[in-house]
Design an enzyme around this catalytic site. Structure first.
Site, PDB file in Angstrom:
ATOM      1  N   ASP A 189      -7.361  41.024 -37.611  1.00 55.67           N
ATOM      2  CA  ASP A 189      -8.195  39.582 -37.272  1.00 55.67           C
ATOM      3  C   ASP A 189      -7.397  38.032 -36.973  1.00 55.67           C
ATOM      4  O   ASP A 189      -7.102  37.694 -38.032  1.00 55.67           O
ATOM      5  CB  ASP A 189      -9.492  39.512 -36.448  1.00 55.67           C
ATOM      6  CG  ASP A 189     -10.066  38.757 -35.296  1.00 55.67           C
ATOM      7  OD1 ASP A 189      -9.416  37.451 -34.660  1.00 55.67           O
ATOM      8  OD2 ASP A 189     -10.446  38.707 -34.985  1.00 55.67           O
TER       9      ASP A 189
ATOM     10  N   HIS B 115     -14.076  46.571 -28.615  1.00 57.21           N
ATOM     11  CA  HIS B 115     -13.849  46.363 -29.744  1.00 57.21           C
ATOM     12  C   HIS B 115     -14.556  46.147 -30.175  1.00 57.21           C
ATOM     13  O   HIS B 115     -16.287  45.745 -30.253  1.00 57.21           O
ATOM     14  CB  HIS B 115     -12.723  45.162 -29.357  1.00 57.21           C
ATOM     15  CG  HIS B 115     -13.119  44.066 -29.585  1.00 57.21           C
ATOM     16  ND1 HIS B 115     -12.916  43.908 -28.229  1.00 57.21           N
ATOM     17  CD2 HIS B 115     -13.092  43.385 -29.857  1.00 57.21           C
ATOM     18  CE1 HIS B 115     -12.951  42.781 -27.777  1.00 57.21           C
ATOM     19  NE2 HIS B 115     -13.532  42.544 -29.146  1.00 57.21           N
TER      20      HIS B 115
END
Length: 136
Positions: A32, A101
């Site tokens: 991320d 996700h």
């Protein structure tokens, strides 16, 4: 099916570079760019599904198997003290990219994150009403 204007479709399918941790024909796991903790990653299906409600059951099962594999590997390699799996559905739940996700968040003692909620209170009658509402 992929959605042409979806950034996660493009990342999952290698059209936009990412720091990938894993890839197969259905999924890509990436680090991320706005991590909650060291090693915070996302499991992205290569096909476009807006959220859990659209995700086929077999794909949902595969996501969870992959999440377990990645959590075990990441916990060991990063010396994490715990692990959060977080998946948001809809804006009200904190979803900001409308492509399914799953967040993989290694946790460390004193990491400063508070991925918790304040427990509310509920009466026995309210619980019974909610139970009826869902099960009838």
């Amino acid at each position: 099916m992929r959605k042409e204007d979806c950034i996660f479709c493009k990342i999952a399918n290698g059209e936009i570079p990412s720091k990938s941790l894993y890839e197969d024909n259905k999924f890509r796991v990436i680090l991320d760019l706005g991590p909650a903790t060291k090693g915070h990653a996302l499991i992205l299906p290569k096909e476009h599904y807006v959220n859990l409600y659209e995700l086929p059951e077999d794909t949902a099962a595969e996501v969870m198997k992959l999440a377990k594999t990645m959590a075990i590997k990441m916990t060991g390699k990063l010396n994490a003290d715990g692990f959060n799996l977080i998946q948001n559905n809809g804006e009200a739940a904190g979803q900001t990219v409308m492509h399914y996700h799953l967040h993989l968040i290694p946790r460390y003692k004193n990491d400063g994150q508070h991925i918790l909620w304040k427990p509310g209170t509920v009466s026995s009658e309210e619980l019974e009403e909610i139970q009826k509402q869902i099960t009838e």
